[in-house]
Design a protein around this motif. Structure first.
Motif, PDB file in Angstrom:
ATOM      1  N   ASP A 805       0.693  -1.231  -0.417  1.00 30.49           N
ATOM      2  CA  ASP A 805      -0.280  -0.255   0.146  1.00 30.49           C
ATOM      3  C   ASP A 805       0.974   1.757   0.036  1.00 30.49           C
ATOM      4  N   LYS A 806       1.982   0.520  -0.107  1.00 34.47           N
ATOM      5  CA  LYS A 806       3.007   2.240   0.210  1.00 34.47           C
ATOM      6  C   LYS A 806       3.752   1.867  -0.851  1.00 34.47           C
ATOM      7  N   VAL A 807       5.228   2.350  -1.386  1.00 38.64           N
ATOM      8  CA  VAL A 807       6.117   1.990  -1.772  1.00 38.64           C
ATOM      9  C   VAL A 807       7.608   1.973  -1.179  1.00 38.64           C
ATOM     10  N   LEU A 808       7.785   0.752  -1.300  1.00 34.58           N
ATOM     11  CA  LEU A 808       9.045   0.103  -0.162  1.00 34.58           C
ATOM     12  C   LEU A 808       9.974  -0.218  -0.305  1.00 34.58           C
ATOM     13  N   LYS A 809      10.335   0.008  -2.163  1.00 39.30           N
ATOM     14  CA  LYS A 809      11.535   0.094  -2.885  1.00 39.30           C
ATOM     15  C   LYS A 809      11.469   0.390  -4.085  1.00 39.30           C
ATOM     16  N   ALA A 810      12.716   0.691  -4.429  1.00 39.22           N
ATOM     17  CA  ALA A 810      12.855   0.917  -6.160  1.00 39.22           C
ATOM     18  C   ALA A 810      13.977   0.594  -6.542  1.00 39.22           C
ATOM     19  N   PRO A 811      14.332  -0.703  -6.650  1.00 38.35           N
ATOM     20  CA  PRO A 811      16.068  -1.059  -7.033  1.00 38.35           C
ATOM     21  C   PRO A 811      16.085  -0.508  -8.484  1.00 38.35           C
ATOM     22  N   ARG A 812      16.952  -0.447  -9.281  1.00 35.29           N
ATOM     23  CA  ARG A 812      17.239  -0.497 -10.631  1.00 35.29           C
ATOM     24  C   ARG A 812      18.659  -1.717 -11.364  1.00 35.29           C
ATOM     25  N   SER A 813      17.904  -2.175 -12.783  1.00 34.94           N
ATOM     26  CA  SER A 813      18.976  -2.960 -12.692  1.00 34.94           C
ATOM     27  C   SER A 813      19.055  -2.580 -14.274  1.00 34.94           C
ATOM     28  N   THR A 814      20.346  -3.328 -15.055  1.00 26.46           N
ATOM     29  CA  THR A 814      20.148  -2.543 -16.869  1.00 26.46           C
ATOM     30  C   THR A 814      19.594  -3.739 -17.400  1.00 26.46           C
ATOM     31  N   SER A 815      19.373  -5.047 -16.777  1.00 30.50           N
ATOM     32  CA  SER A 815      19.309  -6.606 -17.632  1.00 30.50           C
ATOM     33  C   SER A 815      18.538  -6.507 -18.663  1.00 30.50           C
ATOM     34  N   ILE A 820      15.780 -11.506 -12.342  1.00 30.87           N
ATOM     35  CA  ILE A 820      15.949 -10.520 -11.364  1.00 30.87           C
ATOM     36  C   ILE A 820      15.348 -11.271 -10.165  1.00 30.87           C
ATOM     37  N   GLY A 821      16.445 -10.876  -9.335  1.00 29.28           N
ATOM     38  CA  GLY A 821      16.361 -12.261  -8.122  1.00 29.28           C
ATOM     39  C   GLY A 821      16.210 -10.950  -6.836  1.00 29.28           C
ATOM     40  N   ALA A 822      14.453 -11.055  -6.228  1.00 23.33           N
ATOM     41  CA  ALA A 822      14.665  -9.755  -4.980  1.00 23.33           C
ATOM     42  C   ALA A 822      14.113 -10.260  -4.359  1.00 23.33           C
ATOM     43  N   PRO A 823      14.783 -10.712  -3.581  1.00 19.72           N
ATOM     44  CA  PRO A 823      14.848 -10.872  -1.693  1.00 19.72           C
ATOM     45  C   PRO A 823      13.561 -10.536  -1.473  1.00 19.72           C
ATOM     46  N   ALA A 824      12.323 -11.730  -0.871  1.00 23.26           N
ATOM     47  CA  ALA A 824      10.963 -11.487   0.513  1.00 23.26           C
ATOM     48  C   ALA A 824      10.913 -10.349   1.047  1.00 23.26           C
ATOM     49  N   PRO A 825      12.054 -10.133   2.048  1.00 26.32           N
ATOM     50  CA  PRO A 825      12.029  -9.640   3.519  1.00 26.32           C
ATOM     51  C   PRO A 825      12.111  -7.823   2.648  1.00 26.32           C
ATOM     52  N   MET A 826      13.351  -7.726   1.509  1.00 26.95           N
ATOM     53  CA  MET A 826      12.880  -6.086   0.740  1.00 26.95           C
ATOM     54  C   MET A 826      11.554  -5.489   0.849  1.00 26.95           C
ATOM     55  N   CYS A 827      10.102  -6.744   0.766  1.00 29.40           N
ATOM     56  CA  CYS A 827       9.051  -6.117   0.422  1.00 29.40           C
ATOM     57  C   CYS A 827       8.096  -6.093   1.141  1.00 29.40           C
ATOM     58  N   TRP A 828       8.424  -7.270   2.507  1.00 27.47           N
ATOM     59  CA  TRP A 828       7.338  -6.991   3.592  1.00 27.47           C
ATOM     60  C   TRP A 828       7.924  -7.526   4.483  1.00 27.47           C
ATOM     61  N   PRO A 829       9.067  -6.413   5.426  1.00 25.13           N
ATOM     62  CA  PRO A 829       9.982  -6.586   6.583  1.00 25.13           C
ATOM     63  C   PRO A 829       8.883  -7.477   7.916  1.00 25.13           C
ATOM     64  N   ARG A 830       7.994  -7.201   8.364  1.00 23.96           N
ATOM     65  CA  ARG A 830       7.479  -7.675   9.425  1.00 23.96           C
ATOM     66  C   ARG A 830       5.640  -7.921   9.259  1.00 23.96           C
ATOM     67  N   SER A 831       5.487  -8.014   8.307  1.00 24.37           N
ATOM     68  CA  SER A 831       4.198  -8.090   8.104  1.00 24.37           C
ATOM     69  C   SER A 831       3.722  -8.829   6.859  1.00 24.37           C
ATOM     70  N   THR A 832       2.473  -8.998   6.792  1.00 23.98           N
ATOM     71  CA  THR A 832       2.058  -9.801   5.884  1.00 23.98           C
ATOM     72  C   THR A 832       0.778  -8.871   4.907  1.00 23.98           C
ATOM     73  N   GLY A 833       0.421  -9.941   3.273  1.00 32.08           N
ATOM     74  CA  GLY A 833      -0.202  -9.146   2.700  1.00 32.08           C
ATOM     75  C   GLY A 833       0.255  -8.908   1.326  1.00 32.08           C
ATOM     76  N   ARG A 834      -0.962  -8.267   0.425  1.00 33.78           N
ATOM     77  CA  ARG A 834      -0.455  -8.767  -1.279  1.00 33.78           C
ATOM     78  C   ARG A 834       0.634  -7.328  -1.515  1.00 33.78           C
ATOM     79  N   CYS A 835       2.007  -7.987  -2.255  1.00 33.65           N
ATOM     80  CA  CYS A 835       2.649  -7.147  -2.669  1.00 33.65           C
ATOM     81  C   CYS A 835       2.804  -6.864  -4.457  1.00 33.65           C
ATOM     82  N   ARG A 836       3.079  -5.769  -4.473  1.00 39.61           N
ATOM     83  CA  ARG A 836       2.857  -5.364  -6.138  1.00 39.61           C
ATOM     84  C   ARG A 836       4.288  -5.076  -6.619  1.00 39.61           C
TER      85      ARG A 836
END
Length: 864
Positions: A805-815, A820-836
């Motif tokens: 429901d808010k912007v959590l992280k905006a990494p950048r890549s040129t591949s 592209i692998g993204a670790p799950a804790p980057m998306c939801w540190p201590r909560s549950t829910g739907r991530c986009r």
């Protein structure tokens, strides 16, 4: 004085003439002799009104019957004021509006052209004609009118559009002009030698008060939206253009050459081909004169332009407003750009600076202003007086066709409201339930909720305050009055009387009548076949037991495709995947019920559509109750089109297989009843589909055409057995593929399109400007790694945003073409829910629109 004397003299002469004429009328007339049986002679030219009356016969003969000429051509109307000129043939009465009539069969044009023909009332309009030709249009006899009349003879009309009016316009409605890699602003002219151009600057703080970012009007008239003292003249002069007779010519105006020095703000470019009018006694240009005010849209055009290298993208969420600044030249993030948030009243609400990822954030409290304090635009200031603006009042980008849908994301508090029924009578009691949850779906205890009940006209009916919720839920009854308004009522939940709604539900209030009839349809037919009747029996009874005697009925037959028609053999698909068959409805004639409440109808198909898809026939028949309400029932029957059908069943799900793996299928042949049969000589073909896009410029915008080229992988002839399916497989890599089965003898055919690669779906990236963003699994646990795959249409800089429901992280890549692998804790540190996960690729001034995908994050459990 002489003029008035002349007029007065004329009045005296006229009065004298009238006096003499009156004296003549008073004379006794001479009555002519009347000869019986002889025609009455006409009155002499000098006869008085009385003499003319006496000259009339005693009995007026009947008028001659009018001659019916049928449908007759009257005149020609030519309209050259539009971008696409039209020539309309006007007839004596309106033409027939039956869509089955092809008016092109009645029209012949020399020299040959393929016109766009449409009938509108009494006009038959021809589009697609060109200015430089003289045409001969022949309308054949038999042209139908709405009254049933037809034209009696052919008619040939000479049609010439004449000279195309002079015109000036801009080549695009876009207002962003990249500083690098562009030749200037495109100006399009027709039958013009030169264009007068004026460039004015509008300051950055005035931009927020104008309609700069709104879509351009048809005539591009922007100059009147701001005061003259709000603009600063930068340059004016004439530009010579090439004149091609009756053809559109595009000339680039080098705006960068006249912008010295560059300053933040927007520029207004005015292109004018009008002849200047000189004021009496001076050499000044009037500046507001038109040869014809109706030609204003053709003779003058305006275009807003922002000369910039900054590209802004914003994401608004519960965490505030995130704005990303990128370079239009290199597509890399712009670091150190200063962004200001400006309100409608031109106040500065906040200021931020972009970080290493090109992101600047504004707190959510700055976005809650009302009235003049509401956020209006974001303005960005870069190096070398670079400037860009983003309008926050315009609608956000529509992601409905990009794999994003469903319920809108709620705020910090979400109230789910529901009623015990969907419809009520006046005077009944409505049971309204409210469930209050926070952003992670936890129940909210002890929070008062205000429920406002609104009538259909929007007037408040009742307001209830609930403060005894247990586990966030409470049910409250309220009674409707006996005179309650009929229509759609609503209940809105708020946390305070003046806060924003956190939940809403609607219910209907009507004088509905419960069902009184029960209708049952039965048939002995197992399928519908060509020229064979299927008898459907109708049995109607009132719910209190009496037969529904002497009731009228209506019915219809609806044909619709069914890709998987066999219930005993689930998963088998039949028919070509791109067969264009559309649903068809045929009315049925049904007689009234007899004394026993029964009737019957014979259903027969005299013509079957040409399709490879299996069809089902839904036969619906209803009986009308004495009050007019209809109660119906239906039966479903398969339609036997071909004697056999070819079926294929994929041994994988979601129409995709792993990259560099086997795509396996099961193949069978079926008869008209859906029973497996033996079939020899069936052809199969595996094809690799290579998709490409042809871009072209039309209607002042870039469009594309999809081109699919087939590369054969494998083909051959197989024999299908009746007792077991035949397995076939093909190794595939990354891309789109197709398997096709065909029977040369009967014409039966079946095909299926599928994708290779776990990160693809069959309907992904069906447009050239879409980024494919997918994940390997729909759900992850906290601490797990989510594998995100991004496949852009071209190489470039990628902005990957992870958000809930808010912007959590905006990494950048040129591949490119690499997961592209993204670790799950980057998306939801201590909560549950739907991530986009949202991806956007930009390269050298080009930009591919967002692609997005959603996945669930949280602790795994058996109930999840």
């Amino acid at each position: 004085m002489k003029r008035w004397l002349a007029v007065g003299g004329g009045v005296v002469v006229a009065a004298l003439a009238g006096y003499l004429a009156g004296r003549t009328i008073d004379r006794p007339p001479t009555v002519p002799a009347v000869v019986t049986g002889a025609p009455t002679p006409p009155a002499p030219p000098t006869a008085t009104p009385r003499e003319r009356r006496l000259a009339r016969p005693d009995a007026t003969p009947a008028a001659a019957p009018a001659i019916n000429e049928g449908l007759v051509y009257r005149r020609l109307l030519v309209d050259t004021s539009r971008a696409a000129p039209e020539a309309c043939l006007v007839f004596s009465e309106p033409l027939a509006d039956d869509p089955a009539i092809h008016y092109g069969d009645y029209v012949k044009i020399e020299p040959a052209v393929r016109p766009a023909i449409k009938a509108a009332g009494a006009r038959l309009c021809l589009g697609g004609l060109e200015f430089r030709f003289d045409y001969r249009v022949t309308i054949a006899a038999g042209l139908p009118a709405a009254s049933g009349e037809r034209s009696r003879q052919a008619q040939t009309v000479a049609v010439s559009l004449g000279e195309q009016p002079a015109m000036v316009t801009f080549g695009s409605n876009g207002f962003i002009l990249p500083r690098q890699g562009t030749d200037g602003v495109a100006i399009q002219t027709i039958n013009v030698d030169k264009v007068r151009i004026k460039v004015s600057r509008v300051g950055d703080r005035i931009v927020a008060r104008t309609k700069l970012l709104q879509p351009q009007s048809e005539n591009g008239w922007y100059g009147r939206e701001i005061e003259a003292d709000a603009t600063t003249p930068v340059w004016s002069g004439e530009m010579k253009v090439e004149r091609a007779h009756n053809q559109r010519v595009t000339t680039m105006f080098p705006l960068a050459d006249v912008l010295s020095p560059r300053r933040p703000g927007a520029y207004l470019i005015e292109a004018d081909i009008r002849k200047p009018r000189r004021s009496a006694g001076t050499d000044d240009d009037d500046g507001d004169y038109y040869e014809d005010w109706r030609d204003r849209g053709r003779t003058r055009a305006t275009q807003w332009v922002i000369d910039t290298d900054l590209a802004l993208t914003s994401l608004r969420s519960a965490g505030g407003l995130s704005v990303f600044a990128r370079s239009l030249d290199t597509a890399k993030p712009v670091v150190g750009a200063v962004l200001t948030l400006v309100a409608l009243n031109n106040d500065e609400l906040g200021r931020a600076t972009t970080d290493a990822s090109g992101r600047a954030a504004f707190d959510p409290g700055l976005l809650r202003g009302k009235g003049g304090a509401a956020p209006s635009v974001v303005m960005a200031f870069g190096t070398d007086s670079d400037f860009a603006v983003l309008d926050l009042k315009r609608p956000a980008f529509d992601l409905s066709d990009r794999g994003v849908g469903g319920r809108a994301t709620p705020g910090a508090v979400d109230a789910f409201l529901y009623t015990d029924r969907g419809i009520y009578r006046p005077g009944e009691t409505v049971q309204l339930t409210s469930l209050l949850r926070d952003r992670v779906a936890r129940a909210m205890d002890g929070v008062p909720v205000t429920l406002t009940i609104n009538r259909p006209d929007g007037v408040m009916f009742k307001r209830l305050t609930l403060d005894d919720a247990k586990a966030g839920g409470v049910t409250v009854p309220f009674q409707l009055s006996d005179s309650a308004a009929r229509g759609l009522w609503s209940a809105v939940a708020t946390l305070a009387a003046s806060s924003e709604p956190v939940g809403r539900v609607e219910f209907d209030v009507q004088d509905f009548v419960p069902q009184r009839l029960k209708v049952t349809l039965t048939t002995d037919a197992t399928a519908l076949r060509l020229n064979e009747s299927a008898v459907v029996a109708v049995d109607g009874r009132f719910l209190y037991g009496a037969p529904a005697a002497d009731l009228s009925a209506e019915g219809e037959l609806k044909l619709s495709p069914e890709r998987e028609p066999y219930a005993e053999h689930k998963g088998y698909r039949v028919g070509l995947f791109d067969d264009p068959f559309k649903e068809q409805t045929v009315p049925l004639r049904v007689g009234n019920t007899g004394a026993d409440g029964k009737t019957r109808v014979e259903v027969a198909l005299s013509d079957l559509p040409a399709t490879t898809l299996p069809l089902k026939a839904a036969i619906r028949i209803g009986l009308f109750e004495p009050g007019g309400r209809i109660t119906s029932d239906r039966v479903l029957l398969p339609v036997a089109i071909k004697p056999i059908a070819l079926g294929l069943k994929p041994r994988f799900s979601d129409e995709r297989v792993q990259e560099n793996s086997q795509a396996a299928f099961e193949l069978r042949a079926f008869d008209a009843a859906g029973k497996p049969i033996e079939r020899r000589g069936v052809r199969y073909e595996f094809v690799d589909e290579l998709w490409d896009y042809n871009w072209f410029f039309s209607d002042n915008r870039w469009q594309y055409q999809t081109v699919v080229r087939d590369r054969p992988l494998a083909s051959g002839t197989i024999d299908l057995a009746a007792d077991k399916p035949l397995e076939i497989a093909q190794r595939v890599g990354w891309g789109r593929y197709r398997l096709t089965l065909s029977d040369p003898e009967t014409g039966a055919a079946t095909s299926m399109r599928f994708r290779g690669g776990w990160q693809s779906t069959v309907d992904a990236a069906d447009t050239p400007d879409k980024v494919e963003v997918t994940v390997a699994a729909p759900q992850y646990g906290v601490g797990e790694t989510a594998r995100v795959s991004i496949r852009p249409p071209f190489a470039g800089e990628l902005l990957l945003t992870v958000a809930s429901d808010k912007v959590l992280k905006a990494p950048r890549s040129t591949s490119r073409h690499r997961p592209i692998g993204a670790p799950a804790p980057m998306c939801w540190p201590r909560s549950t829910g739907r991530c986009r996960v949202v991806g956007r690729v930009t390269s050298c001034g080009r930009s591919a629109w967002h692609g997005s995908v959603s996945t669930w994050a949280g602790a795994r459990s058996a109930s999840t």
